[in-house]
Design an enzyme around this catalytic site. Structure first.
Site, PDB file in Angstrom:
ATOM      1  N   LYS A  24     -15.629  40.687  29.829  1.00 55.07           N
ATOM      2  CA  LYS A  24     -14.162  40.730  29.824  1.00 55.07           C
ATOM      3  C   LYS A  24     -13.634  40.327  31.201  1.00 55.07           C
ATOM      4  CE  LYS A  24     -14.369  45.683  30.852  1.00 55.07           C
ATOM      5  NZ  LYS A  24     -14.374  47.025  30.225  1.00 55.07           N
ATOM      6  N   ARG A  69      -8.925  58.384  26.308  1.00 55.89           N
ATOM      7  CA  ARG A  69      -8.212  57.125  26.500  1.00 55.89           C
ATOM      8  C   ARG A  69      -8.002  56.574  25.088  1.00 55.89           C
ATOM      9  NH1 ARG A  69     -10.950  52.527  30.199  1.00 55.89           N
ATOM     10  NH2 ARG A  69     -12.345  52.555  28.404  1.00 55.89           N
ATOM     11  N   TYR A 111      -1.571  40.344  62.330  1.00 62.04           N
ATOM     12  CA  TYR A 111      -0.297  41.000  61.983  1.00 62.04           C
ATOM     13  C   TYR A 111      -0.300  42.463  62.402  1.00 62.04           C
ATOM     14  CZ  TYR A 111       1.298  37.155  58.992  1.00 62.04           C
ATOM     15  OH  TYR A 111       1.740  35.951  58.521  1.00 62.04           O
ATOM     16  N   MET A 162      -2.920  36.457  54.397  1.00 60.43           N
ATOM     17  CA  MET A 162      -2.978  35.831  53.074  1.00 60.43           C
ATOM     18  C   MET A 162      -4.109  34.796  52.991  1.00 60.43           C
ATOM     19  SD  MET A 162       0.008  33.844  50.931  1.00 60.43           S
ATOM     20  CE  MET A 162       1.143  35.209  50.919  1.00 60.43           C
TER      21      MET A 162
END
Ligand SMILES: *Cc1c(COP(=O)(O)O)cnc(C)c1O
Length: 357
Positions: free
Chosen positions: A33, A129, A253, A301
């Protein structure tokens, strides 16, 4: 060309699949999956098709991608259908279908089907679930049989805490399952990767390994079978810039890292837009020019910074392994406070290059 790429070792994938078969002696559905946990579902299915007993995916869209690529092996829909109008397609493409809720059972009873279905009837044995309540399980089985629309039923459930090796919950779930299926003569399927690897006494005609196929451990601790897995994906890139910085200089950053001493810093073409976790902190392991080193400062990024201070052979163009055979994805995941499942599924933008087909 940007040097960021994911190398996928299909030989390692086959090794891990065979290991799941060998240690359980069971039939194994390879769980592919979510694009085979980021590894590429079609390529993974093609690499395993000759030996796999079948595949498991999350939804019909994923199954149809396999069929369109010519995969003929059995494919199980782990959540069955989301809407009853998928049933004709399920029949047409010969897919196996989980039934986890009474509404799905009713939809099958009411459907007009050209051929009988293979159903994996799912019990909620404690995870809460999806899955039928134990009190409804036997009746659901009988109704499926009586519907005349089902050729074969496999009984299944799913563990919530099999990755916790000293937790009694998995045994309790097995007990609930055994009680619910009493008297039904059908094959059973219980085991996901942590259960395949860590719970040898759980019997299961079919196992459903996912993460272990990709060579990553679901456990937070060392484990004997985990040591026999071969990592399938290597995420790598190159150093595209080298900086010599004196002590006291910020890197990246937010100045989240400040050099405590004169340092050599390498900038690597890899960032969170490629799926490298933004929350990986300074100190997260990386391999630079064959030597272990560490991430420095915030991941951006498209780029991240690594420590070259003690990696004397490293420089512009050096290869950096973010995870793979040397730096385990599970270790990067732990550093970033996530799990290898998510690390792999987040992979994007980088080309995948396959070997060992
Ligand atoms: C995803 C999934 C698996 C595979 O789980 P792993 O922990 O990756 O082995 C098995 N069974 C079901 C029902 C799943 O949804």
């Amino acid at each position: 060309m940007r040097p960021a790429r994911a190398l996928i070792d299909l030989q390692a994938l086959r090794h891990n699949y065979q290991l799941a078969r060998e240690i359980t002696g069971a039939k194994a559905l390879a769980v592919i999956k979510a694009d085979a946990y980021g590894h590429g579902a079609v390529r993974v299915a093609q690499a395993l098709e000759a030996e796999a007993n079948g595949f498991a995916v999350a939804c019909i869209e994923e199954a149809l991608e396999l069929r369109a690529a010519g995969i003929r092996a059995p494919v199980l829909l782990l959540e069955g259908f989301f809407e009853a109008d998928e049933l004709p397609l399920i029949i047409e493409h010969d897919l196996w279908c989980v039934v986890h809720s009474l509404w799905q059972l009713e939809a099958i009873e009411q459907a007009r089907l050209s051929k009988p279905l293979t159903v994996w009837l799912k019990l909620d044995s404690g995870m809460h679930r999806v899955g039928l309540h134990p009190k409804d399980f036997q009746e659901a089985y009988q109704r499926l049989l009586a519907s005349g629309k089902v050729a074969k039923i496999v009984l299944m459930s799913h563990f919530a805490r099999a990755d916790e090796l000293d937790c009694v919950c998995s045994n309790e779930q097995v007990a609930v399952f055994e009680a619910a299926r009493q008297g039904l003569s059908a094959e059973v399927s219980l085991r996901n990767s942590p259960s395949v690897m860590g719970w040898p006494n759980v019997s299961s005609d079919w196992v459903r390994p996912g993460i272990m196929l990709y060579g990553a451990t679901p456990f937070g601790e060392d484990q004997a079978i985990a040591a026999r897995l071969q990592p399938v994906m290597t995420l790598e890139s190159k150093v595209i810039c080298v900086r010599e910085l004196p002590a006291g200089e910020p890197v990246g950053y937010g100045a989240r890292f400040v050099t405590p001493k004169p340092m050599r810093v390498g900038v690597v073409a890899m960032g969170y837009a490629d799926g490298y976790p933004r929350h990986a902190p300074t100190g997260t392991p990386v391999l630079v020019a064959g030597q272990r080193s560490q991430l420095l400062g915030r991941v951006s990024m498209d780029m991240l910074c690594v420590d070259l201070t003690d990696v004397h052979q490293a420089g512009l163009g050096s290869t950096v392994e973010l995870w793979g055979k040397n730096i385990l994805a599970s270790d990067v995941a732990t550093a970033a406070e996530t799990i290898p499942y998510q690390i792999f599924c987040n992979l994007r933008r980088v080309p995948r290059l396959y070997s060992g087909a």
